[in-house]
Design an enzyme around this catalytic site. Structure first.
Site, PDB file in Angstrom:
ATOM      1  N   LYS A 176       0.861  -1.178   0.000  1.00  0.00           N
ATOM      2  CA  LYS A 176       0.000   0.000   0.000  1.00  0.00           C
ATOM      3  C   LYS A 176       0.900   1.231   0.000  1.00  0.00           C
ATOM      4  O   LYS A 176       1.940   1.233   0.687  1.00  0.00           O
ATOM      5  CB  LYS A 176      -0.893  -0.032   1.253  1.00  0.00           C
ATOM      6  CG  LYS A 176      -1.914   1.093   1.325  1.00  0.00           C
ATOM      7  CD  LYS A 176      -2.793   0.967   2.576  1.00  0.00           C
ATOM      8  CE  LYS A 176      -3.873   2.035   2.635  1.00  0.00           C
ATOM      9  NZ  LYS A 176      -4.731   1.908   3.834  1.00  0.00           N
ATOM     10  N   SER A 208      -9.780   2.064   2.940  1.00  0.00           N
ATOM     11  CA  SER A 208      -8.874   2.791   2.083  1.00  0.00           C
ATOM     12  C   SER A 208      -7.872   1.920   1.328  1.00  0.00           C
ATOM     13  O   SER A 208      -7.312   2.383   0.336  1.00  0.00           O
ATOM     14  CB  SER A 208      -8.098   3.802   2.921  1.00  0.00           C
ATOM     15  OG  SER A 208      -7.243   3.139   3.843  1.00  0.00           O
ATOM     16  N   SER A 248     -10.110  -0.287   7.090  1.00  0.00           N
ATOM     17  CA  SER A 248      -9.461  -0.098   5.786  1.00  0.00           C
ATOM     18  C   SER A 248      -8.754  -1.316   5.206  1.00  0.00           C
ATOM     19  O   SER A 248      -8.347  -1.287   4.045  1.00  0.00           O
ATOM     20  CB  SER A 248      -8.462   1.057   5.862  1.00  0.00           C
ATOM     21  OG  SER A 248      -9.129   2.284   5.771  1.00  0.00           O
TER      22      SER A 248
END
Lengths: 95, 484
Positions: free
Chosen positions: B76, B151, B175
């Protein structure tokens, strides 16, 4: 209570974010909607409840005050917008 | 090759069926062909990935390998990766090349994993649909008109689309788990402090936790094994020993006590999602588990509590983006205040600014007790609900998200509607507990995630429960059409 345009000005200044005049009404609306959601907290009486600062109720770990990381000033300043002689440059603050 | 589990890849590499360089080329080719439309990557690091793959192949030839040596993964874009752009989904950091690597990145590198690139995400991890990213939304590989969740939407979509073997994510209010649910992958948010936060760009420091996103619980266990453990550079990292997660995967579930919180099965839950969750719970009963209804009476307060705690901490953490030391700086500032204000106005997107503003307000003089202190007290009550529940049950189960993936654009302009997406995931962050989301039977033609919550440091038990279900059902093996 609900926020108005002058509250938004004040908060934006505290947060050091410039907000244009035409954005303000949108902020007033959005922030008030979020605060309405947050107000649901008041449904519960929390007198006598202690605040929870850490999920595992851990205490802060301490270490000896000795340098533990190598000096990487050049590498770290390599990503700065403006530096000179190892210092970060900002607009003149003192006349 | 892209259909193989990590254990199968390891076997293939050991047997010499293929090399890590071949495997890495294969994944890079898939990314090049399939990702322009999906938008799950912000940065593809082809050159460094191939170098790392060559290094992994030579390590394997020398007999110096672990199971992750040569396995292509993605990070990420919230994790600092030395020498690689680390944007956090923000224009603020669009030109930021990380001057060091996060502990998570270092540990996986040490294990020999190959980093294919950095995945797309909501800006500074603030969002539940990946639509707040400055780099544009990610599309859900199961239906490109739908969001992937957020997210960690890029990580979830890239794992689902078989563009990497596994990926890292972070979870502040859901997330990892919510995008895992919406994209049909396995994602675990460990106990707060289980994994070092060092070098992971901070959003809400008392809630943030990193974790793996993978195609199975078995693969997730392998990544978690490498990621977890004490790190002196993170002052909130737990000094708890890390168990062997692989060893516990096969433990029999007979007698496992499952709690079903009635608050997680109430109004607002999509009927199709409810039916899929019920099917999975029935399967657990067949495996010998027992279920009982429990109550988490303060859980309806978790969303309002979170939207004080998280913005308050975000407003403090994001104060560091001042246009001086790194990140975007506005042109021709008149003075220092103008430099701060315009750099931040130009660098941050709408949702990040909203949260900074809310956080600034609740922490401002005269409002602290009414908001922040109140929220910390409620956090105590929410946490006590779980404490009581775990006196009666071993794990808690329910849906990860109230609906399947929703249409792109649907909730983009209604922050409060977006926030309610995380209604089942937020409480575990407030309490610091571990939670996993695993794919179960689809509903409305889209993936559904079952959430399993455990007591502190019970990640092994969650992975065990997840693995056993995956062994008997195979729901996790479904691949989105067009990505087979």
């Amino acid at each position: 209570m609900s926020l108005d345009r002058s509250d938004v000005d004040k908060i934006a200044h505290l947060a050091r974010i410039r907000i244009s005049d035409d954005e303000k009404d949108r902020y007033v609306q959005d922030l008030n909607n979020i605060l309405d959601l947050v107000e649901q907290m008041n449904a519960v009486d929390t007198d006598g409840i202690s605040p929870m600062a850490h999920p595992l109720r851990m205490v802060q770990r301490l270490r000896h005050d000795e340098p533990s990381e190598p000096n990487r000033r050049e590498r770290f300043q390599g990503v700065a917008p403006a530096t000179e002689d190892g210092l970060y440059l900002v607009p003149k603050v003192i006349e | 090759m892209h259909e193989k589990s990590i254990a199968e890849i390891d076997e293939g590499l050991r047997n010499g069926d293929f090399t890590s360089v071949e495997l890495t080329r294969h994944y890079l080719e898939r990314i090049e062909r399939l990702d322009p439309h999906l938008n799950s990557f912000i940065t593809v690091a082809a050159d460094t990935a191939l170098e790392a793959a060559e290094h992994a192949d030579s390590r394997r030839r020398a007999g110096d390998q672990g199971v992750l040596t040569g396995i292509p993964i993605a990070h990420k874009d919230i994790f600092c990766t030395y020498g690689l752009k680390t944007s956090c989904g923000s224009y603020m950091l669009d030109s930021f090349i990380a001057p060091y690597s996060a502990t998570v990145v270092e540990r996986l590198e040490l294990a020999g994993a190959v980093v294919l690139g950095k995945t797309n995400m909501d800006e500074f991890a603030m969002g539940s649909s990946n639509e707040t990213s400055w780099y544009g939304p990610v599309k859900n590989p199961w239906d490109e008109t739908k969001v992937p969740g957020g997210s960690s939407g890029g990580s979830a979509a890239s794992v689902a689309a078989r563009l990497c073997a596994a990926a890292t994510g972070t979870d502040t209010g859901g997330s990892i788990r919510q995008p895992a649910a919406l994209c049909g992958v396995t994602g675990i948010k460990p106990t707060y402090g289980r994994i070092s936060r060092w070098g992971m760009i901070a959003f809400a420091s008392s809630l943030d936790q990193a974790g793996p996103m993978a195609r199975s619980a078995q693969d997730a266990a392998l990544l978690l094994q490498a990621m977890a453990g004490f790190d002196p550079r993170d002052s909130t990292c737990a000094q708890e020993p890390v168990p062997d997660y692989g060893a516990g995967l096969e433990t029999d579930l007979k007698g496992l006590r499952i709690g079903l919180p009635k608050e997680y099965f109430s109004e607002g839950l999509d009927a199709g999602v409810a039916a899929s969750i019920q099917t999975a719970i029935d399967e657990y009963k067949r495996l010998g588990a027992e279920t009982r209804e429990i109550s988490l009476p303060n859980s309806p307060l978790s969303v309002p509590t979170y939207y004080v705690v998280a913005p308050a901490e975000c407003s403090s953490n994001l104060a560091r983006f001042d246009g001086v030391r790194y990140g975007h700086r506005c042109k021709k500032p008149r003075d220092l205040e103008d430099l701060y204000k315009r750099s931040r106005a130009e660098g941050f997107g709408a949702e990040v600014k909203r949260r900074i503003m809310i956080g600034t307000y609740v922490l401002s003089a005269g409002y602290y007790d009414a908001y922040y202190l109140k929220s910390q007290k409620l956090r105590h009550l929410i946490s006590d609900d779980f404490k009581r529940a775990f006196e009666q049950v071993d794990v808690i189960m329910g849906p990860t998200s109230p609906t399947t993936a929703f249409p792109l654009g649907d909730k983009k302009d209604d922050p409060v509607a977006m926030y309610l997406n995380d209604i089942y995931t937020i409480a575990t962050n407030l309490a610091g507990l571990p939670g996993i989301s695993i794919p179960v039977a689809p509903a409305n033609g889209l993936p559904v995630g079952l959430q399993i919550i455990g007591n502190y440091f019970q990640e092994g038990r969650l992975l065990n429960a997840a693995h056993k279900l995956q062994q008997t059902t195979g729901w996790h093996l479904a691949t989105p059409p067009g990505f087979e």
